[in-house]
Design a protein around this motif. Structure first.
Motif, PDB file in Angstrom:
ATOM      1  N   THR A 116       0.809  -1.221   0.000  1.00 59.53           N
ATOM      2  CA  THR A 116       0.000   0.000   0.000  1.00 59.53           C
ATOM      3  C   THR A 116       0.844   1.273   0.000  1.00 59.53           C
ATOM      4  N   SER A 117       2.182   1.129  -0.021  1.00 61.64           N
ATOM      5  CA  SER A 117       3.031   2.304  -0.223  1.00 61.64           C
ATOM      6  C   SER A 117       3.186   2.602  -1.710  1.00 61.64           C
ATOM      7  N   ASN A 118       2.519   1.800  -2.535  1.00 63.83           N
ATOM      8  CA  ASN A 118       2.522   1.983  -3.985  1.00 63.83           C
ATOM      9  C   ASN A 118       1.148   2.479  -4.426  1.00 63.83           C
ATOM     10  N   PHE A 119       1.119   3.591  -5.159  1.00 67.31           N
ATOM     11  CA  PHE A 119      -0.170   4.180  -5.547  1.00 67.31           C
ATOM     12  C   PHE A 119      -0.972   3.249  -6.456  1.00 67.31           C
ATOM     13  N   GLY A 120      -0.277   2.439  -7.250  1.00 68.31           N
ATOM     14  CA  GLY A 120      -0.986   1.510  -8.127  1.00 68.31           C
ATOM     15  C   GLY A 120      -1.854   0.532  -7.356  1.00 68.31           C
ATOM     16  N   VAL A 121      -1.375   0.115  -6.180  1.00 68.04           N
ATOM     17  CA  VAL A 121      -2.149  -0.816  -5.346  1.00 68.04           C
ATOM     18  C   VAL A 121      -3.352  -0.119  -4.730  1.00 68.04           C
ATOM     19  N   THR A 122      -3.135   1.076  -4.179  1.00 71.41           N
ATOM     20  CA  THR A 122      -4.237   1.766  -3.502  1.00 71.41           C
ATOM     21  C   THR A 122      -5.309   2.227  -4.482  1.00 71.41           C
ATOM     22  N   ILE A 123      -4.905   2.649  -5.682  1.00 76.41           N
ATOM     23  CA  ILE A 123      -5.920   3.068  -6.660  1.00 76.41           C
ATOM     24  C   ILE A 123      -6.695   1.854  -7.160  1.00 76.41           C
ATOM     25  N   THR A 124      -6.036   0.691  -7.224  1.00 75.57           N
ATOM     26  CA  THR A 124      -6.741  -0.532  -7.623  1.00 75.57           C
ATOM     27  C   THR A 124      -7.784  -0.912  -6.576  1.00 75.57           C
ATOM     28  N   LEU A 125      -7.419  -0.829  -5.308  1.00 74.43           N
ATOM     29  CA  LEU A 125      -8.377  -1.103  -4.239  1.00 74.43           C
ATOM     30  C   LEU A 125      -9.543  -0.117  -4.297  1.00 74.43           C
ATOM     31  N   SER A 126      -9.217   1.152  -4.546  1.00 73.94           N
ATOM     32  CA  SER A 126     -10.247   2.187  -4.634  1.00 73.94           C
ATOM     33  C   SER A 126     -11.186   1.934  -5.808  1.00 73.94           C
ATOM     34  N   LEU A 127     -10.624   1.539  -6.944  1.00 74.55           N
ATOM     35  CA  LEU A 127     -11.450   1.242  -8.128  1.00 74.55           C
ATOM     36  C   LEU A 127     -12.324   0.010  -7.897  1.00 74.55           C
ATOM     37  N   LEU A 128     -11.806  -0.955  -7.147  1.00 73.64           N
ATOM     38  CA  LEU A 128     -12.601  -2.140  -6.812  1.00 73.64           C
ATOM     39  C   LEU A 128     -13.816  -1.747  -5.981  1.00 73.64           C
ATOM     40  N   VAL A 129     -13.605  -0.890  -4.996  1.00 74.17           N
ATOM     41  CA  VAL A 129     -14.721  -0.407  -4.177  1.00 74.17           C
ATOM     42  C   VAL A 129     -15.706   0.372  -5.038  1.00 74.17           C
ATOM     43  N   ALA A 130     -15.196   1.220  -5.943  1.00 72.39           N
ATOM     44  CA  ALA A 130     -16.063   2.002  -6.825  1.00 72.39           C
ATOM     45  C   ALA A 130     -16.886   1.088  -7.726  1.00 72.39           C
ATOM     46  N   LEU A 131     -16.262   0.028  -8.230  1.00 73.22           N
ATOM     47  CA  LEU A 131     -16.981  -0.928  -9.079  1.00 73.22           C
ATOM     48  C   LEU A 131     -18.132  -1.574  -8.324  1.00 73.22           C
ATOM     49  N   VAL A 132     -17.867  -1.990  -7.090  1.00 79.00           N
ATOM     50  CA  VAL A 132     -18.925  -2.584  -6.261  1.00 79.00           C
ATOM     51  C   VAL A 132     -20.035  -1.565  -6.024  1.00 79.00           C
ATOM     52  N   CYS A 133     -19.657  -0.319  -5.726  1.00 79.75           N
ATOM     53  CA  CYS A 133     -20.655   0.744  -5.490  1.00 79.75           C
ATOM     54  C   CYS A 133     -21.611   0.881  -6.668  1.00 79.75           C
ATOM     55  N   HIS A 134     -21.061   1.018  -7.858  1.00 81.71           N
ATOM     56  CA  HIS A 134     -21.888   1.305  -9.027  1.00 81.71           C
ATOM     57  C   HIS A 134     -22.678   0.078  -9.497  1.00 81.71           C
ATOM     58  N   VAL A 135     -22.055  -1.091  -9.439  1.00 79.60           N
ATOM     59  CA  VAL A 135     -22.779  -2.311  -9.819  1.00 79.60           C
ATOM     60  C   VAL A 135     -23.941  -2.560  -8.870  1.00 79.60           C
TER      61      VAL A 135
END
Length: 237
Positions: A110-129
């Motif tokens: 989680t010190s890598n932005f690629g990991v945290t943005i992926t987690l964030s996008l996963l949450v966003a995907l669940v939200c919208h679906v």
């Protein structure tokens, strides 16, 4: 002074950070093995390892209940997995340091932005679906026009800022912690006295970092549950 970088490989022009991939997989394995071990031979009266697992699950469920209401049970397992992964990923970098003159082989994912943005996008995907599933496609899109149609650009911007803020908050806290850890380790190499001072500073910093890692995992699921709750809860509920 040389700076270590994570080893990487390029596949079809896409750069893959091997350290982040390896430690992320290790984090997933740790979480899986913990849950697998703690859930073996479960009894009606929990004790020992089962107590720990049930406490963590109930903690997550209680945390998200305010935002999700009667839907909390529907998303408690998903957010439990997110919480345990984020907590482990935040703190795994504190366990050790494996470096050469050129490469760094150990870090918190989680010190890598690629990991945290992926987690964030996963949450966003669940939200919208889930929003579409709960309200229907038309009802879901209508929500972007509330309280009136002129708010459409602001409502879209809000969704984007939710994703960015969720990722940046987690990334910023863990990355800055790892930078400070690196500075403390450099202090240890300056002199014998610096090594003694660095040892005690590092002990305090590790304890504080564990606390910060836990808080960030907690904040992550609170915000995630709020975002999901905004999509699945209707005003009359």
């Amino acid at each position: 002074m040389e700076t270590q970088t994570n080893p990487s490989v390029s596949i079809f022009g896409i750069e893959f950070d091997l350290t982040i991939l390896a430690i992320s997989l290790l984090t997933v394995l740790i979480v899986f093995l913990f849950v697998f071990w703690a859930s073996r031979k479960m009894t009606i009266r929990p004790k020992g390892k089962q107590n720990v697992l049930e406490y963590l699950y109930e903690f997550v469920n209680d945390t998200i209940s305010d935002a999700l209401g009667r839907y909390a049970k529907n998303y408690s397992l998903f957010l439990f997995v997110i919480f345990t992964f984020v907590f482990t990923a935040n703190n795994i970098g504190l366990m050790t340091a494996i470096k050469t003159e050129k490469y760094n082989f150990w870090t918190s994912p989680t010190s890598n932005f690629g990991v945290t943005i992926t987690l964030s996008l996963l949450v966003a995907l669940v939200c919208h679906v889930e929003g579409v599933r709960k309200k229907g496609f038309g009802g879901y899109l209508k929500g972007f026009l509330e309280p009136y149609a002129a708010m459409l650009p602001m409502n879209i911007l809000e969704q984007l800022t939710n994703i960015a803020s969720l990722a940046l908050r987690l990334f910023g806290n863990i990355y800055s912690g790892e930078v400070l850890t690196g500075l403390i380790l450099k202090l240890a190499g300056l002199s014998p006295f610096g090594g003694i001072v660095a040892f005690f500073i590092n002990m305090l910093w590790v304890a504080f970092s564990l606390f910060i890692g836990a808080i960030q995992a907690y904040v992550f699921i609170i915000l995630s549950s709020n975002y999901i709750g905004d999509k699945v809860n209707s005003e009359e509920e």
